[in-house]
Design a protein around this motif. Structure first.
Motif, mmCIF file in Angstrom:
data_model
loop_
_atom_site.group_PDB
_atom_site.id
_atom_site.type_symbol
_atom_site.label_atom_id
_atom_site.label_comp_id
_atom_site.label_asym_id
_atom_site.label_seq_id
_atom_site.Cartn_x
_atom_site.Cartn_y
_atom_site.Cartn_z
ATOM 1 N N LEU A 176 0.834 -1.199 0.000
ATOM 2 C CA LEU A 176 0.000 0.000 0.000
ATOM 3 C C LEU A 176 0.873 1.255 0.000
ATOM 4 N N ASP A 177 2.004 1.183 0.688
ATOM 5 C CA ASP A 177 2.939 2.314 0.686
ATOM 6 C C ASP A 177 3.538 2.520 -0.710
ATOM 7 N N ALA A 178 3.873 1.403 -1.368
ATOM 8 C CA ALA A 178 4.442 1.496 -2.711
ATOM 9 C C ALA A 178 3.444 2.077 -3.705
ATOM 10 N N PHE A 179 2.168 1.776 -3.525
ATOM 11 C CA PHE A 179 1.148 2.299 -4.430
ATOM 12 C C PHE A 179 0.806 3.762 -4.127
ATOM 13 N N GLY A 180 1.074 4.190 -2.882
ATOM 14 C CA GLY A 180 0.833 5.577 -2.538
ATOM 15 C C GLY A 180 -0.366 5.842 -1.662
ATOM 16 N N GLY A 200 -13.629 -8.912 -7.988
ATOM 17 C CA GLY A 200 -12.628 -8.794 -9.036
ATOM 18 C C GLY A 200 -11.876 -7.480 -9.007
ATOM 19 N N PRO A 201 -10.788 -7.389 -9.808
ATOM 20 C CA PRO A 201 -9.958 -6.183 -9.812
ATOM 21 C C PRO A 201 -10.731 -4.915 -10.150
ATOM 22 N N ALA A 202 -11.599 -4.973 -11.163
ATOM 23 C CA ALA A 202 -12.350 -3.776 -11.551
ATOM 24 C C ALA A 202 -13.280 -3.336 -10.430
ATOM 25 N N GLY A 203 -13.924 -4.298 -9.782
ATOM 26 C CA GLY A 203 -14.821 -3.965 -8.681
ATOM 27 C C GLY A 203 -14.085 -3.349 -7.514
ATOM 28 N N ALA A 217 -2.936 6.450 -6.277
ATOM 29 C CA ALA A 217 -2.678 5.153 -5.657
ATOM 30 C C ALA A 217 -3.605 4.087 -6.231
ATOM 31 N N VAL A 218 -4.864 4.443 -6.427
ATOM 32 C CA VAL A 218 -5.815 3.497 -7.020
ATOM 33 C C VAL A 218 -5.388 3.135 -8.429
ATOM 34 N N ASP A 219 -4.955 4.121 -9.201
ATOM 35 C CA ASP A 219 -4.489 3.865 -10.566
ATOM 36 C C ASP A 219 -3.292 2.915 -10.558
ATOM 37 N N ALA A 220 -2.351 3.160 -9.652
ATOM 38 C CA ALA A 220 -1.158 2.307 -9.571
ATOM 39 C C ALA A 220 -1.536 0.889 -9.158
ATOM 40 N N PHE A 221 -2.475 0.775 -8.220
ATOM 41 C CA PHE A 221 -2.936 -0.524 -7.756
ATOM 42 C C PHE A 221 -3.640 -1.268 -8.886
ATOM 43 N N GLU A 222 -4.503 -0.573 -9.631
ATOM 44 C CA GLU A 222 -5.238 -1.201 -10.734
ATOM 45 C C GLU A 222 -4.278 -1.674 -11.819
ATOM 46 N N GLU A 223 -3.273 -0.862 -12.113
ATOM 47 C CA GLU A 223 -2.278 -1.254 -13.112
ATOM 48 C C GLU A 223 -1.516 -2.492 -12.661
ATOM 49 N N PHE A 224 -1.186 -2.542 -11.369
ATOM 50 C CA PHE A 224 -0.480 -3.703 -10.829
ATOM 51 C C PHE A 224 -1.336 -4.962 -10.947
ATOM 52 N N LEU A 225 -2.634 -4.849 -10.656
ATOM 53 C CA LEU A 225 -3.520 -6.005 -10.739
ATOM 54 C C LEU A 225 -3.650 -6.514 -12.170
ATOM 55 N N PRO A 246 5.211 -5.697 -5.804
ATOM 56 C CA PRO A 246 5.858 -4.536 -6.403
ATOM 57 C C PRO A 246 7.269 -4.362 -5.842
ATOM 58 N N GLU A 247 8.029 -3.497 -6.449
ATOM 59 C CA GLU A 247 9.376 -3.229 -5.963
ATOM 60 C C GLU A 247 9.313 -2.553 -4.586
ATOM 61 N N GLY A 248 10.361 -2.798 -3.778
ATOM 62 C CA GLY A 248 10.497 -2.052 -2.540
ATOM 63 C C GLY A 248 10.107 -2.802 -1.283
ATOM 64 N N ILE A 249 9.633 -4.068 -1.380
ATOM 65 C CA ILE A 249 9.269 -4.825 -0.183
ATOM 66 C C ILE A 249 10.545 -5.330 0.493
ATOM 67 N N ALA A 250 10.629 -5.179 1.790
ATOM 68 C CA ALA A 250 11.853 -5.477 2.537
ATOM 69 C C ALA A 250 12.269 -6.939 2.385
ATOM 70 N N ASP A 251 13.583 -7.154 2.234
ATOM 71 C CA ASP A 251 14.120 -8.503 2.059
ATOM 72 C C ASP A 251 13.827 -9.397 3.255
ATOM 73 N N ASP A 252 13.852 -8.829 4.474
ATOM 74 C CA ASP A 252 13.663 -9.675 5.652
ATOM 75 C C ASP A 252 12.244 -10.250 5.712
ATOM 76 N N LEU A 253 11.252 -9.527 5.159
ATOM 77 C CA LEU A 253 9.891 -10.051 5.144
ATOM 78 C C LEU A 253 9.771 -11.229 4.177
ATOM 79 N N VAL A 254 10.409 -11.107 3.024
ATOM 80 C CA VAL A 254 10.414 -12.220 2.067
ATOM 81 C C VAL A 254 11.151 -13.407 2.661
#
Length: 419
Positions: A176-180, A200-203, A217-225, A246-254
């Motif tokens: 959510l932070d990455a999307f804004g 669904g994604p559109a809904g 942020a919604v636009d970025a999220f929709e594009e990602f979906l 998306p890019e930017g998620i911390a390595d320790d969480l993965v």
């Protein structure tokens, strides 16, 4: 809230016995807590929508005038409520008994809970939860123990092939932070994302816009979906997790999620692969989750059979000191309907059909002898319609019968199969 006939009750108890046995085999110990908790504890803002479904207990000794005066203040009317889950009671239990418990405590709780649901198929106002929790271990080992024990229990019930969808609330926050999306709007955004499977994604995008969420942020999220999911066919591991984010998620969480998968795979080498699937949009609605979250799936049904997650911040509310905690709950009411009747459920169940003139002492002796041999025994006086009597016994789980006449010795008793 339902009644259960003898055959249904026997089936439920057999399934519960298997669940208890497997949980205990994995080192968990059973506890029991009261059915009521303090009103303030049940409405502390950590139970999500379940707090709205809590049954409250009217304060004792209030007359009609006092009730009317307090009508607009639920806390003034009630000081107790029926528990709506087993996690809040466990947190209170641990805070009360910490000095008497091991540093890492593995708990079983199997008990009814109550929610003021609108009754419908699969939703009841009273239902049984089967929980296991590990308190005091912050590592991926705790999640792995829970998942292995739960999958093992499913196998023991004849429901092999279970899989677990897994995510992390911290990963969701990172997305959510990455999307804004701003921190203030995230609780509402998560509520909408949780509907992704249904609308669904559109809904989801339409509802987020209707909520007034940040447009970019919604636009970025929709594009990602809408992107192709290159990691769809990857086995569970770092590549699949990274490919779904998306890019930017911390390595320790993965790495934390990968570690859980490695441990589960090591514990279940005969399972033919890691029965985990990373789902970046798994939300789970409880407000107390702080880390890993998971849901148990089975190919025979479209709905989940259980779930849970890490709730490191809850116990600190009662203890004044944070303690790591993670739990898993099997959806017993959904699970029990999928379990096939077992032979042990019906084995050695005998109906003694006796004539009216057989002395009570003889019947008692015959019954006691069969019980001592390990049989389950019911006495039935012979009726004109013997067929109906035996059909009823068969429906109740009995597998054989014997006719008893006055003066008949034990060694002359002929036990015949029913049906």
């Amino acid at each position: 809230m339902r009644d259960f006939l003898p055959a249904d009750k026997a089936r439920r108890e057999r399934v519960l016995a298997v669940i208890r046995d497997r949980y205990r085999a994995h080192g968990f110990d059973e506890i029991e807590t009261p059915v009521v908790e303090e009103y303030a504890r049940l409405h502390a803002g950590i139970g999500g929508d379940n707090e709205k479904l809590s049954f409250s207990v009217l304060k004792r000794g209030m007359d009609a005038e006092a009730i009317r005066a307090a009508a607009d203040d639920p806390a003034a009317l009630s000081d107790l409520g029926l528990r709506y889950d087993l996690t809040v009671p466990l947190a209170r239990f641990y805070a009360s008994h910490r000095s008497e418990l091991p540093s890492v405590f593995r708990a079983i709780q199997i008990a009814p809970v109550w929610r003021a649901e609108r009754p419908q198929k699969g939703r009841y106002r009273q239902f049984v939860q089967c929980d296991i929790d590990i308190i005091g271990d912050p590592s991926a080992r705790a999640e792995a123990e829970l998942l292995v024990a739960s999958l093992d229990t499913l196998d023991a019930l004849g429901l092999e092939g279970g899989t677990v969808r897994i995510n992390d609330r911290r990963v969701l926050d990172g997305m959510l932070d990455a999307f804004g999306f701003s921190p203030e709007e995230r609780p509402g955004v998560l509520i909408t994302i949780d509907k992704l499977d249904k609308i669904g994604p559109a809904g989801v995008a339409d509802e987020l816009r209707a909520r007034g969420a940040t447009a970019a942020a919604v636009d970025a999220f929709e594009e990602f979906l809408g992107r192709p999911d290159a990691a769809e066919d990857e086995p569970f591991g770092a590549a699949q997790i990274r490919g779904a984010l998306p890019e930017g998620i911390a390595d320790d969480l993965v790495a934390h999620l990968v570690g859980i998968g490695d441990a589960v795979a090591a514990a279940r080498p005969a399972a033919g692969g890691v029965p985990l699937r990373f789902d970046p949009f798994l939300v789970r609605g409880m407000g107390y989750y702080t880390g890993t979250i998971f849901e148990l799936a089975h190919p025979s049904v479209t709905y989940s059979l259980g779930g849970g997650g890490r709730y490191d911040g809850m116990i600190g509310r009662f203890l004044g000191q944070d303690v790591p905690a993670v739990g898993f709950s099997i959806g017993f009411e959904r699970l029990v309907d999928l379990v096939a009747p077992g032979e042990g459920e019906r084995a050695g169940a005998v109906v003694l059909v006796h004539d009216r003139d057989v002395p009570v002492a003889e019947l008692a002796a015959l019954k006691a002898a069969l019980v001592a041999e390990g049989a389950r025994v019911r006495l039935e006086q012979r009726t004109k319609n013997l067929k109906a009597l035996l059909e009823r016994a068969t429906a109740d789980g009995y597998t054989s019968f014997a006719a008893v006449a006055a003066g008949q010795p034990r060694d002359a008793l002929e036990v015949k199969p029913l049906g």
